[in-house]
Design an enzyme around this catalytic site. Structure first.
Site, short mmCIF file in Angstrom:
data_model
loop_
_atom_site.label_atom_id
_atom_site.label_comp_id
_atom_site.label_asym_id
_atom_site.label_seq_id
_atom_site.Cartn_x
_atom_site.Cartn_y
_atom_site.Cartn_z
N GLY A 193 4.32 -19.66 -7.35
CA GLY A 193 3.62 -18.95 -8.40
C GLY A 193 4.21 -19.11 -9.79
O GLY A 193 3.56 -18.79 -10.78
N ASP A 194 5.45 -19.61 -9.87
CA ASP A 194 6.10 -19.80 -11.17
C ASP A 194 7.11 -20.94 -11.06
O ASP A 194 8.24 -20.83 -11.53
CB ASP A 194 6.79 -18.51 -11.61
CG ASP A 194 7.10 -18.48 -13.11
OD1 ASP A 194 6.48 -19.26 -13.85
OD2 ASP A 194 7.96 -17.69 -13.53
N LEU A 195 6.68 -22.04 -10.44
CA LEU A 195 7.59 -23.14 -10.11
C LEU A 195 7.79 -24.06 -11.31
O LEU A 195 7.37 -25.22 -11.30
CB LEU A 195 7.07 -23.92 -8.91
CG LEU A 195 8.07 -24.90 -8.26
CD1 LEU A 195 9.23 -24.15 -7.63
CD2 LEU A 195 7.37 -25.76 -7.21
#
Length: 310
Positions: A193-195
């Site tokens: 989700g926030d890579l």
């Protein structure tokens, strides 16, 4: 007791107001309590991210670890659930958790991030390989990215109507189409989700490990756009933006074993969102002034390039 970094305290108060002040007052005592319960001793300077402090520690066994305590926020609720599902596969290991206090005892990685690697192909390849390894069946209870599709579409339309911008209608329509076609029906796969590159750290157990997941169920290709946003500053001066952006997506998609067109469409959606975000709030590296104007205009140009296909 720990000393809360001034920069972290200031940003927390600016963002959270009185609730942030109250939480910061209790934070040193909270960390002390956790250290005692988890039988750890401080082992280095206190660090911080955007919403939490990271305290390097030594466990009773002598193993190095970190205690992470985040400001209570819905976006942080499922971080430990993601770590449990991965079990150390491509991400740091979770040793202990206190969900009520938004606290975890985690495997310690190095402070070097993937963002510090100069070779752009290596950055995209490492992120892609981790994306593939993190794409495991989503555990029950995780928020579904598909449930956000309605809000995404409404937000895009509202921003397009209310904000001054230079994106043509076809660019906005392409982002909305991605939400409708890819956003509403997504696989039941765990998504970081926030890579982005700053959330991938050098480590001892493996060359690179992911940290700071949001923990969603959805389409792994979604994080291709997250990565491209994190590479934006490296692309600003590119003579051929189309070719440079296309290279990032090509390398990422191949390493992640994902459909390249799907990755491109999510990246275009992220770019449009980023352009509107810049208009409303500014960016981490520029809150106002000519620098913000330049970066916002670049985000709009990148969205246009991605709309045409690469």
């Amino acid at each position: 007791m720990i000393v809360v970094p001034e920069e972290f305290a200031r940003s927390t108060i600016d963002r959270e107001g009185e609730a942030g002040v109250a939480w910061l007052v209790q934070l040193p005592l909270l960390v002390d309590e956790l250290l005692g319960r988890w039988q750890c001793a401080p082992d280095g300077e206190v660090m911080h991210g955007g919403v939490g402090v990271i305290v390097p520690v030594r466990r009773r066994s002598g193993e190095s670890a970190v205690v992470k305590v985040s400001f209570p926020h819905p976006g942080n609720v499922h971080e430990p659930d993601a770590f449990v599902a991965w079990g150390g596969r491509g991400a740091v290991r979770l040793h202990e958790r206190d969900d009520e206090r938004f606290a975890m005892l985690l495997e310690r990685a190095r402070s070097t991030t993937l963002a510090e690697v100069e070779d752009g192909d290596e950055v995209a390849a490492v992120a892609g390989r981790l994306n593939r390894r993190l794409a495991v069946p989503a555990p029950p209870g995780l928020p579904r990215l598909s449930t956000r599709a309605g809000a995404w579409e409404a937000g895009l339309r509202e921003d397009a109507d209310r904000l001054s911008h230079a994106m043509p209608r076809r660019v906005l329509d392409a982002a909305v189409d991605t939400v409708r076609v890819l956003g509403r029906e997504q696989p039941d796969v765990l998504v970081h989700g926030d890579l982005h590159a700053r959330n991938i750290l050098r480590a001892e157990r493996e060359p690179w490990l992911a940290v700071d997941p949001k923990g969603y169920a959805g389409d792994p290709a979604y994080d291709g756009g997250t990565l491209l946003k994190s590479r934006a500053l490296a692309l600003v001066g590119a003579d051929d933006l189309r070719g440079a952006a296309g290279r990032v997506l090509d390398v990422f998609a191949e390493a992640a074993e994902l459909d390249r067109e799907r990755v491109r469409r999510w990246a275009q959606f992220h770019a449009v969102q980023a352009a509107f975000w810049g208009r409303r709030h500014g960016f981490r590296v520029a809150r106002d002034g000519p620098r913000l104007d330049s970066l916002t205009e670049f985000a709009e140009r990148l969205a246009g390039v991605l709309t045409e296909g690469l």
